[in-house]
Design a protein around this motif. Structure first.
Motif, PDB file in Angstrom:
ATOM      1  N   ASN A  39     -29.070  12.928 -12.607  1.00  0.00           N
ATOM      2  CA  ASN A  39     -29.627  14.210 -12.156  1.00  0.00           C
ATOM      3  C   ASN A  39     -31.042  14.040 -11.615  1.00  0.00           C
ATOM      4  O   ASN A  39     -31.421  14.670 -10.623  1.00  0.00           O
ATOM      5  N   ALA A  40     -31.817  13.166 -12.257  1.00  0.00           N
ATOM      6  CA  ALA A  40     -33.192  12.931 -11.811  1.00  0.00           C
ATOM      7  C   ALA A  40     -33.233  12.282 -10.439  1.00  0.00           C
ATOM      8  O   ALA A  40     -34.221  12.442  -9.700  1.00  0.00           O
ATOM      9  N   ALA A  92     -18.291   9.005 -23.164  1.00  0.00           N
ATOM     10  CA  ALA A  92     -18.198   7.820 -24.015  1.00  0.00           C
ATOM     11  C   ALA A  92     -18.268   8.288 -25.461  1.00  0.00           C
ATOM     12  O   ALA A  92     -18.557   9.464 -25.743  1.00  0.00           O
ATOM     13  N   ARG A  93     -18.033   7.375 -26.388  1.00  0.00           N
ATOM     14  CA  ARG A  93     -18.197   7.724 -27.797  1.00  0.00           C
ATOM     15  C   ARG A  93     -19.674   7.887 -28.145  1.00  0.00           C
ATOM     16  O   ARG A  93     -20.024   8.655 -29.028  1.00  0.00           O
ATOM     17  N   ASN A  94     -20.527   7.152 -27.438  1.00  0.00           N
ATOM     18  CA  ASN A  94     -21.970   7.199 -27.684  1.00  0.00           C
ATOM     19  C   ASN A  94     -22.594   8.315 -26.846  1.00  0.00           C
ATOM     20  O   ASN A  94     -22.889   8.137 -25.672  1.00  0.00           O
ATOM     21  N   MET A  95     -22.774   9.480 -27.469  1.00  0.00           N
ATOM     22  CA  MET A  95     -23.267  10.648 -26.731  1.00  0.00           C
ATOM     23  C   MET A  95     -24.695  10.449 -26.257  1.00  0.00           C
ATOM     24  O   MET A  95     -25.061  10.889 -25.149  1.00  0.00           O
ATOM     25  N   ASP A  96     -25.512   9.787 -27.048  1.00  0.00           N
ATOM     26  CA  ASP A  96     -26.902   9.568 -26.640  1.00  0.00           C
ATOM     27  C   ASP A  96     -26.962   8.771 -25.338  1.00  0.00           C
ATOM     28  O   ASP A  96     -27.781   9.068 -24.453  1.00  0.00           O
ATOM     29  N   PHE A  97     -26.099   7.771 -25.221  1.00  0.00           N
ATOM     30  CA  PHE A  97     -26.125   6.930 -24.020  1.00  0.00           C
ATOM     31  C   PHE A  97     -25.716   7.733 -22.791  1.00  0.00           C
ATOM     32  O   PHE A  97     -26.383   7.665 -21.753  1.00  0.00           O
ATOM     33  N   VAL A  98     -24.619   8.486 -22.878  1.00  0.00           N
ATOM     34  CA  VAL A  98     -24.166   9.206 -21.674  1.00  0.00           C
ATOM     35  C   VAL A  98     -25.083  10.382 -21.336  1.00  0.00           C
ATOM     36  O   VAL A  98     -25.204  10.753 -20.175  1.00  0.00           O
ATOM     37  N   LYS A  99     -25.760  10.928 -22.334  1.00  0.00           N
ATOM     38  CA  LYS A  99     -26.767  11.947 -22.035  1.00  0.00           C
ATOM     39  C   LYS A  99     -27.889  11.341 -21.201  1.00  0.00           C
ATOM     40  O   LYS A  99     -28.367  11.951 -20.231  1.00  0.00           O
ATOM     41  N   ALA A 100     -28.294  10.130 -21.587  1.00  0.00           N
ATOM     42  CA  ALA A 100     -29.358   9.446 -20.833  1.00  0.00           C
ATOM     43  C   ALA A 100     -28.889   9.104 -19.423  1.00  0.00           C
ATOM     44  O   ALA A 100     -29.653   9.220 -18.456  1.00  0.00           O
ATOM     45  N   LEU A 101     -27.639   8.691 -19.297  1.00  0.00           N
ATOM     46  CA  LEU A 101     -27.090   8.361 -17.984  1.00  0.00           C
ATOM     47  C   LEU A 101     -27.024   9.606 -17.108  1.00  0.00           C
ATOM     48  O   LEU A 101     -27.397   9.569 -15.919  1.00  0.00           O
TER      49      LEU A 101
END
Length: 267
Positions: free
Chosen positions: A51-52, A37-46
């Motif tokens: 993974n968790a 996505a354009r929002n890197m923070d969001f997809v990092k959290a996803l």
């Protein structure tokens, strides 16, 4: 279930609720998922969440309207894994981008074309770049597009988004015919109004305010057309997408698959 075991999937516009649900389902069914996505923070959290929960996910910053960024992302996926099995593009438009429900005689040409350029244009770009890599790697993959039930509805003051939704369905049929010889299937998921999403709740609240109608009345008017008197959930949509991308889902190709539990007012 591991219907997608050893498959590699890329989800575009994964900051959206629909694409996020699809990414989670792909992972739960065994696929390695690249969420973008354009929002890197969001997809990092996803990706961290997936993974968790025992899945495999990586995040990447990609504008699904930028063909160079799309190409660079898929090139890296193929370099990392040697294959590309599934893509899903969940790009959508906000209430204002739908044209603010202006009458067609009032809406400007730019307002009419905005949904066409954003949602249909993005589906065109991600699909054709993905097809190139699927052909190159002989992955015989699945390309999943997303449209809205507006494509077959008769609602006033929504010319742009309605035309764009119908165009995505036509694009699905053309691309499936082009790439079928390479073992690539192309399917369009048509989501009914998912009441749990911010986009639909925002649309209902804005429309209620614009027309001076209680929110509950608008919801009741929409749900009056439910055949089963129930509405689909994000999880159901995600699981449907996973099924369509599985080997069992091969029976669906070039189709528009409605995920709405049945609606009396949709053809």
């Amino acid at each position: 279930m591991q219907d997608l075991k050893d498959k590699v999937a890329v989800v575009f516009a994964a900051s959206g609720e629909i694409a996020g649900a699809v990414a989670r389902s792909f992972s739960q069914h065994g696929a390695k998922v690249y969420v973008t996505a354009r929002n890197m923070d969001f997809v990092k959290a996803l990706a961290k969440e997936i993974n968790a929960n025992g899945g495999q996910a990586e995040a990447a910053q990609v504008d699904a309207l930028n063909e160079t960024e799309i190409d660079n992302c898929l090139k890296k996926v193929v370099a990392d894994t040697g294959r590309l099995d599934i893509i899903f593009n969940g790009i959508g438009v906000s209430y204002s981008e739908m044209g603010d429900r202006l009458p067609t005689t009032v809406a400007t040409f730019e307002q009419f074309m905005a949904p066409m350029e954003k949602i249909c244009g993005s589906q065109f770009l991600t699909s054709r770049v993905a097809a190139k890599y699927m052909i190159q790697t002989q992955s015989e993959g699945t390309i999943l597009l997303l449209t809205a039930a507006l494509s077959r509805s008769k609602l006033p003051n929504l010319a742009g988004i309605t035309a764009a939704s119908a165009a995505i369905e036509g694009l699905t049929r053309v691309m499936s015919a082009e790439w079928g010889k390479d073992g690539i299937k192309v399917i369009c998921v048509c989501a009914g109004a998912l009441m749990e999403t911010n986009r639909i709740s925002g649309w209902i609240n804005a429309a209620a305010k614009q027309y001076g109608i209680p929110v509950e009345q608008l919801i009741a008017q929409y749900k009056a057309f439910d055949i089963l008197k129930m509405s689909p959930t994000l999880k159901q949509l995600g699981d449907t997408a996973a099924f369509l991308a599985s080997d069992t889902g091969v029976a669906f190709n070039s189709h528009v698959v409605d995920v709405d539990c049945g609606k009396l007012n949709i053809l």
